[in-house]
Scaffold this motif. Structure first.
Motif, PDB file in Angstrom:
ATOM      1  N   UNK A  29       0.814  -1.212   0.000  1.00  0.00           N
ATOM      2  CA  UNK A  29       0.000   0.000   0.000  1.00  0.00           C
ATOM      3  C   UNK A  29       0.848   1.264   0.000  1.00  0.00           C
ATOM      4  N   UNK A  30       2.149   1.147   0.238  1.00  0.00           N
ATOM      5  CA  UNK A  30       3.013   2.325   0.266  1.00  0.00           C
ATOM      6  C   UNK A  30       3.669   2.539  -1.097  1.00  0.00           C
ATOM      7  N   UNK A  31       2.894   2.357  -2.159  1.00  0.00           N
ATOM      8  CA  UNK A  31       3.376   2.503  -3.528  1.00  0.00           C
ATOM      9  C   UNK A  31       3.175   3.937  -4.007  1.00  0.00           C
ATOM     10  N   UNK A  32       3.218   4.131  -5.299  1.00  0.00           N
ATOM     11  CA  UNK A  32       3.086   5.481  -5.849  1.00  0.00           C
ATOM     12  C   UNK A  32       1.686   6.062  -5.689  1.00  0.00           C
ATOM     13  N   UNK A  33       0.719   5.244  -5.284  1.00  0.00           N
ATOM     14  CA  UNK A  33      -0.622   5.780  -5.037  1.00  0.00           C
ATOM     15  C   UNK A  33      -0.738   6.398  -3.648  1.00  0.00           C
ATOM     16  N   UNK A  34       0.313   6.290  -2.846  1.00  0.00           N
ATOM     17  CA  UNK A  34       0.238   6.841  -1.487  1.00  0.00           C
ATOM     18  C   UNK A  34       0.821   8.242  -1.443  1.00  0.00           C
ATOM     19  N   UNK A  35       0.344   9.022  -0.487  1.00  0.00           N
ATOM     20  CA  UNK A  35       0.827  10.383  -0.323  1.00  0.00           C
ATOM     21  C   UNK A  35       0.405  10.946   1.014  1.00  0.00           C
ATOM     22  N   UNK A  36       0.882  12.138   1.304  1.00  0.00           N
ATOM     23  CA  UNK A  36       0.585  12.800   2.562  1.00  0.00           C
ATOM     24  C   UNK A  36      -0.783  13.465   2.531  1.00  0.00           C
ATOM     25  N   UNK A  37      -1.528  13.264   3.593  1.00  0.00           N
ATOM     26  CA  UNK A  37      -2.745  14.041   3.818  1.00  0.00           C
ATOM     27  C   UNK A  37      -2.416  15.271   4.653  1.00  0.00           C
ATOM     28  N   UNK A  38      -1.461  15.124   5.564  1.00  0.00           N
ATOM     29  CA  UNK A  38      -1.043  16.222   6.450  1.00  0.00           C
ATOM     30  C   UNK A  38       0.315  15.861   7.039  1.00  0.00           C
ATOM     31  N   UNK A  39       1.102  16.861   7.382  1.00  0.00           N
ATOM     32  CA  UNK A  39       2.399  16.609   8.032  1.00  0.00           C
ATOM     33  C   UNK A  39       2.844  17.863   8.772  1.00  0.00           C
ATOM     34  N   UNK A  40       3.673  17.652   9.790  1.00  0.00           N
ATOM     35  CA  UNK A  40       4.280  18.769  10.507  1.00  0.00           C
ATOM     36  C   UNK A  40       5.457  18.260  11.326  1.00  0.00           C
ATOM     37  N   UNK A  41       6.362  19.184  11.672  1.00  0.00           N
ATOM     38  CA  UNK A  41       7.491  18.879  12.549  1.00  0.00           C
ATOM     39  C   UNK A  41       7.084  19.143  13.984  1.00  0.00           C
ATOM     40  N   UNK A  42       7.532  18.281  14.887  1.00  0.00           N
ATOM     41  CA  UNK A  42       7.209  18.424  16.310  1.00  0.00           C
ATOM     42  C   UNK A  42       7.723  19.755  16.830  1.00  0.00           C
ATOM     43  N   UNK A  43       6.885  20.432  17.624  1.00  0.00           N
ATOM     44  CA  UNK A  43       7.302  21.708  18.213  1.00  0.00           C
ATOM     45  C   UNK A  43       6.908  21.810  19.683  1.00  0.00           C
ATOM     46  N   UNK A  44       6.775  20.665  20.351  1.00  0.00           N
ATOM     47  CA  UNK A  44       6.420  20.653  21.766  1.00  0.00           C
ATOM     48  C   UNK A  44       7.646  20.676  22.663  1.00  0.00           C
ATOM     49  N   UNK A  45       7.458  20.230  23.899  1.00  0.00           N
ATOM     50  CA  UNK A  45       8.520  20.353  24.901  1.00  0.00           C
ATOM     51  C   UNK A  45       9.348  19.087  25.123  1.00  0.00           C
ATOM     52  N   UNK A  46       9.001  17.958  24.519  1.00  0.00           N
ATOM     53  CA  UNK A  46       9.752  16.719  24.729  1.00  0.00           C
ATOM     54  C   UNK A  46      11.032  16.742  23.888  1.00  0.00           C
ATOM     55  N   UNK A  47      12.216  16.740  24.527  1.00  0.00           N
ATOM     56  CA  UNK A  47      13.456  16.843  23.764  1.00  0.00           C
ATOM     57  C   UNK A  47      13.703  15.641  22.845  1.00  0.00           C
ATOM     58  N   UNK A  48      13.124  14.487  23.128  1.00  0.00           N
ATOM     59  CA  UNK A  48      13.331  13.304  22.284  1.00  0.00           C
ATOM     60  C   UNK A  48      12.545  13.379  20.985  1.00  0.00           C
ATOM     61  N   UNK A  49      11.585  14.257  20.901  1.00  0.00           N
ATOM     62  CA  UNK A  49      10.789  14.416  19.690  1.00  0.00           C
ATOM     63  C   UNK A  49      11.225  15.624  18.856  1.00  0.00           C
ATOM     64  N   UNK A  50      12.155  16.405  19.355  1.00  0.00           N
ATOM     65  CA  UNK A  50      12.572  17.626  18.666  1.00  0.00           C
ATOM     66  C   UNK A  50      13.014  17.314  17.235  1.00  0.00           C
ATOM     67  N   UNK A  51      12.444  18.025  16.278  1.00  0.00           N
ATOM     68  CA  UNK A  51      12.827  17.886  14.881  1.00  0.00           C
ATOM     69  C   UNK A  51      12.237  16.695  14.149  1.00  0.00           C
ATOM     70  N   UNK A  52      11.355  15.926  14.786  1.00  0.00           N
ATOM     71  CA  UNK A  52      10.769  14.746  14.150  1.00  0.00           C
ATOM     72  C   UNK A  52       9.605  15.169  13.244  1.00  0.00           C
ATOM     73  N   UNK A  53       9.551  14.593  12.059  1.00  0.00           N
ATOM     74  CA  UNK A  53       8.476  14.840  11.107  1.00  0.00           C
ATOM     75  C   UNK A  53       7.403  13.779  11.295  1.00  0.00           C
ATOM     76  N   UNK A  54       6.143  14.215  11.419  1.00  0.00           N
ATOM     77  CA  UNK A  54       4.997  13.310  11.515  1.00  0.00           C
ATOM     78  C   UNK A  54       4.132  13.503  10.277  1.00  0.00           C
ATOM     79  N   UNK A  55       3.754  12.381   9.637  1.00  0.00           N
ATOM     80  CA  UNK A  55       2.929  12.442   8.438  1.00  0.00           C
ATOM     81  C   UNK A  55       1.705  11.547   8.611  1.00  0.00           C
ATOM     82  N   UNK A  56       0.574  12.018   8.142  1.00  0.00           N
ATOM     83  CA  UNK A  56      -0.614  11.186   7.987  1.00  0.00           C
ATOM     84  C   UNK A  56      -0.641  10.794   6.523  1.00  0.00           C
ATOM     85  N   UNK A  57      -0.507   9.498   6.242  1.00  0.00           N
ATOM     86  CA  UNK A  57      -0.380   8.986   4.875  1.00  0.00           C
ATOM     87  C   UNK A  57      -1.646   8.244   4.461  1.00  0.00           C
ATOM     88  N   UNK A  58      -1.890   8.222   3.149  1.00  0.00           N
ATOM     89  CA  UNK A  58      -3.035   7.483   2.617  1.00  0.00           C
ATOM     90  C   UNK A  58      -2.653   6.838   1.294  1.00  0.00           C
TER      91      UNK A  58
END
Length: 136
Positions: A29-58
């Protein structure tokens, strides 16, 4: 002059609810028909998540969604963070684990509203969300 030979696209191995709880790579399912519905970089206070990209894929071929991160290096035992695909009326799909690179959750049918969230594990083995995409 060269002659190209057409290679047929591989068919997805699940569709809609038969994808629930399945790995998008294993079910093709992760072929060329898949893409991002939404994405953003973490901007909260947890230092272990700093700079991580989160994507909602379909995947259009599978008509299923999943959450994917790039740069996440969490293991709840030592670093209480991760991510989740939340499903309205369905079963959430957790993601995370040690090591960097890309990680993803299992899929859920896109016939239900879904969103991707960063999570922080709490001391009672539950979690709180720490930034989410919109519902899609």
């Amino acid at each position: 002059m060269s002659i190209g030979i057409a290679v047929p696209a591989q068919a997805a191995l699940c569709h809609q609810s038969s994808c629930n709880g399945q790995d998008p790579g294993a079910k093709q399912c992760n072929d060329t028909s898949s893409g991002n519905l939404a994405s953003f970089y973490y901007n909260g206070s947890d230092p272990y998540l700093a700079g991580v990209l989160l994507e909602l894929r379909r995947s259009r071929n599978c008509d299923a969604a999943w959450a994917r991160t790039t740069g996440l290096d969490c293991l709840p035992m030592w670093r209480p963070c991760g991510f989740v695909l939340q499903v309205q009326g369905g079963t959430e799909q957790l993601g995370g684990g040690p090591g960097g690179g890309q990680k993803w959750t299992n899929m859920w049918s896109f016939r239900q509203y879904v969103r991707a969230c960063f999570i922080i594990w709490t001391t009672d083995d539950s979690y709180r969300t720490d930034g989410c995409t919109g519902w899609h």
